[in-house]
Design an enzyme around this catalytic site. Structure first.
Site, short mmCIF file in Angstrom:
data_model
loop_
_atom_site.label_atom_id
_atom_site.label_comp_id
_atom_site.label_asym_id
_atom_site.label_seq_id
_atom_site.Cartn_x
_atom_site.Cartn_y
_atom_site.Cartn_z
N GLU A 179 0.87 -1.20 -0.03
CA GLU A 179 0.01 -0.14 0.04
C GLU A 179 0.78 1.24 -0.05
O GLU A 179 0.66 2.32 0.68
CB GLU A 179 -0.98 -0.07 1.15
CG GLU A 179 -2.02 -1.19 1.07
CD GLU A 179 -3.23 -0.83 2.19
OE1 GLU A 179 -2.93 -0.48 3.35
OE2 GLU A 179 -4.23 -1.44 1.60
N GLU A 380 -5.76 -8.22 -1.02
CA GLU A 380 -6.56 -7.86 0.17
C GLU A 380 -7.99 -7.57 0.12
O GLU A 380 -8.15 -6.77 -0.96
CB GLU A 380 -5.80 -6.82 1.02
CG GLU A 380 -4.31 -7.16 1.59
CD GLU A 380 -3.91 -5.75 2.50
OE1 GLU A 380 -4.71 -5.36 3.10
OE2 GLU A 380 -2.69 -5.74 2.77
P1 P53 Z 1 -7.13 -2.36 9.28
C1 P53 Z 1 -5.81 2.24 5.54
C2 P53 Z 1 -6.69 2.10 4.37
C3 P53 Z 1 -6.62 1.09 3.82
C4 P53 Z 1 -6.13 -0.16 4.07
O1 P53 Z 1 -6.94 -2.49 7.90
C5 P53 Z 1 -5.33 -0.34 5.15
C6 P53 Z 1 -5.12 1.19 6.07
C7 P53 Z 1 -4.35 0.96 7.20
O2 P53 Z 1 -5.02 0.80 8.21
O3 P53 Z 1 -4.62 -1.13 5.70
C8 P53 Z 1 -4.53 -2.36 5.03
O4 P53 Z 1 -6.25 -3.46 9.87
C9 P53 Z 1 -3.12 -3.06 5.31
C10 P53 Z 1 -3.22 -4.11 6.32
C11 P53 Z 1 -4.42 -3.90 7.15
C12 P53 Z 1 -5.84 -4.22 6.25
O5 P53 Z 1 -5.43 -3.13 5.26
O6 P53 Z 1 -6.88 -1.16 9.78
O7 P53 Z 1 -2.46 -3.65 4.01
O8 P53 Z 1 -2.05 -4.19 7.07
O9 P53 Z 1 -4.46 -4.46 7.95
C13 P53 Z 1 -6.91 -3.65 7.22
O10 P53 Z 1 -8.63 -2.73 9.54
#
Ligand code: P53
Length: 482
Positions: A179, A380
């Site tokens: 990201e 993801e």
């Molecule tokens: P969490 C921000 C915006 C989009 C994805 O997020 C993001 C974030 C950071 O929070 O993170 C990605 O755990 C990232 C993972 C993360 C996952 O999305 O905040 O690549 O490490 O855990 C979900 O709900």
């Protein structure tokens, strides 16, 4: 005739995690402190703190995380039971180079990933590896200011080279930075610290933050391009990709200014992909640098490097869309993130306020295909939600199944109706882990439950949710049986 999904026969079905959010063992076998190790726990509304080193008495949820470090054998067996044919994880930079600027790697750290990858391969699970996922050595943050410094390119390259050589024959798919574009929201302490090790402790103004973000980003895209070239030299069969957080940006209305704003905002949010996929900076960003007087250190040699190191595939995360509005006090069509957002009455939101929009995933797949013409991987996707454990230990997460089913259907539509070239799908946090954004355990994405709470209590035992059995069936049918 049995129903088919239209996905390629060798479609990669997996799950995704990141070292810092699930391994634990934060200071074992000489592992160094990473930027994720100095982050406390927050909530949906209260941000995580980034402390000045490890402060006694603070709670750092990533230190133990879900203890994969000691449980990897049983966990990988569970992954195999689920039917995964791939597993996306990252290599903690601080296990290999504890401070980041050593000459020699830490053999113990290298051995750990040998064990993990061998265990995966034993079950026919292909590791898909992100080199840098929110876990740069904290020493590099303190001593060099994170990616503000060009020197960090060399440290990263040493790390990349060590991994590419050591895991040759075990890993085929790599991604350089997770990201990489989150930092467009440079007003947010967490997003710039995790992407680039940028820590602002003196209430720096927006211009300073923005300049640091563009400089750090430039060194990262150069490092990424160098890594692509080096990786291909070490093994021409390596597939090396980029990874962006893809959030389709919808205009709030059909006002011409809103339509233009959605376009301008996408340019600002996705230029990293232009550089990594096309090998050059897009015209609008060059124009922005000229107009504003920002002068990142970009050399002619850097430009040649970018051109020579374009990625083989595009990995991206997709959770939600965002609806944005051109406000009157934004004459320059600037996009930072949250502050331009508007309500979208057509989509529901999760408890953490993330819009739920499966059609947005089809939109994302179309956008990326028409802009970059490369194979894509959804690395993801998922729903963060609270789960309830029943008396008999079962967990009925139908909301998660509904979310995943609708998103898989949207991705299959993109493949079958829109001609998208899609390599695989690895839903995020398929085993419960520490949330990056909030540091909570209670924001769960998993199909495997982990008994641990937001304060660090619990047995860490694993159990299967309803979604586990559902996803297994999806994989077995290559996506036909949703
Ligand atoms: P969490 C921000 C915006 C989009 C994805 O997020 C993001 C974030 C950071 O929070 O993170 C990605 O755990 C990232 C993972 C993360 C996952 O999305 O905040 O690549 O490490 O855990 C979900 O709900």
């Amino acid at each position: 005739m049995t129903k088919t999904s239209g996905l390629r026969p060798d479609f990669l079905w997996g799950g995704a995690v990141a070292a810092n959010q699930f391994e634990g063992g934060w200071n074992e076998d000489r592992k160094g402190v990473s930027i994720a190790d100095v982050m406390t726990a927050g909530t949906a509304t209260e941000p995580r703190k980034i402390t000045d080193g490890i402060v006694p008495g603070e709670y750092y949820p990533n230190h133990v995380a879900i203890d994969f470090y000691h449980r990897y054998k049983e966990d990988i067996k569970l992954f195999a039971d689920m039917g995964l044919n791939c597993f996306r994880t990252s290599i903690a930079w601080t296990r290999i180079f504890p401070n980041g600027d050593e000459d020699e790697p830490n053999e113990k750290g290298l051995e750990f990933y040998d064990h993990v990858f061998d265990e995966c391969l034993k079950y026919g699970i292909k590791p898909i590896v992100t080199l840098s996922h929110f876990e740069m050595p904290y020493h590099l943050v303190e001593k060099y200011g994170g990616w503000r410094s060009r020197k960090v390119i060399d440290f990263y390259m040493k790390f990349a080279e060590t991994c590419f050589k050591r895991y040759n024959g075990k890993v085929e798919y790599w991604m350089t930075f997770n990201e990489i574009n989150n930092q467009i929201t440079y007003t947010n302490d967490f997003l710039v610290a995790t992407d680039s090790g940028l820590v602002f402790r003196n209430n720096e103004d927006e211009k300073t933050r923005e300049a640091a973000m563009y400089q750090a980003s430039h060194y990262e895209v150069v490092a990424s391009a160098l890594a692509v070239q080096l990786g291909h030299k070490i093994n021409p069969d390596y597939k090396i990709g980029s990874m962006i957080a893809f959030i389709p940006l919808y205009p709030a209305t059909s006002k011409p200014e809103d339509i233009l704003f959605a376009e301008k905002a996408s340019q600002q949010r996705y230029w990293w992909e232009d550089v990594q996929s096309n090998g050059e900076y897009p015209a609008d960003l060059e124009a922005y640098f000229k107009r504003t007087g920002f002068r990142p250190d970009i050399t002619e040699e850097d430009r040649a490097t970018l051109k020579a190191g374009t990625v083989d595939f595009i990995g991206f995360s997709y959770y939600n869309t965002s609806t944005i509005e051109k406000k009157a006090d934004n004459p320059d069509y600037k996009y930072v993130g949250d502050r331009e957002s508007a309500d979208n009455p057509y989509v529901k939101k999760s408890e953490w306020g993330w819009p739920i929009d499966p059609t947005g995933l089809r939109n994302a797949l179309n956008y990326l295909t028409s802009h970059y013409h490369k194979p894509l991987m959804i690395v993801e996707n998922g729903l963060g939600a609270r789960d309830t454990v029943e008396k008999d230990g079962s967990i009925h997460d139908s909301y998660r199944i509904d979310y995943l089913r609708a998103h898989i259907q949207a991705m299959e539509d993109a493949v079958n109706q829109d001609g998208v070239d899609l390599l695989g799908y690895t839903p995020w946090g398929f085993i419960d882990l520490v949330s990056a954004g909030t540091g909570q355990m209670s924001k769960r994405y998993g199909m495997i439950y982990v008994d641990r709470d937001d304060e660090g209590n619990g047995t860490l035992d694993r159990s299967k949710k309803d979604s586990f059995y559902w996803y297994k069936k999806v994989i077995q049918s290559n996506g036909a049986d949703l």
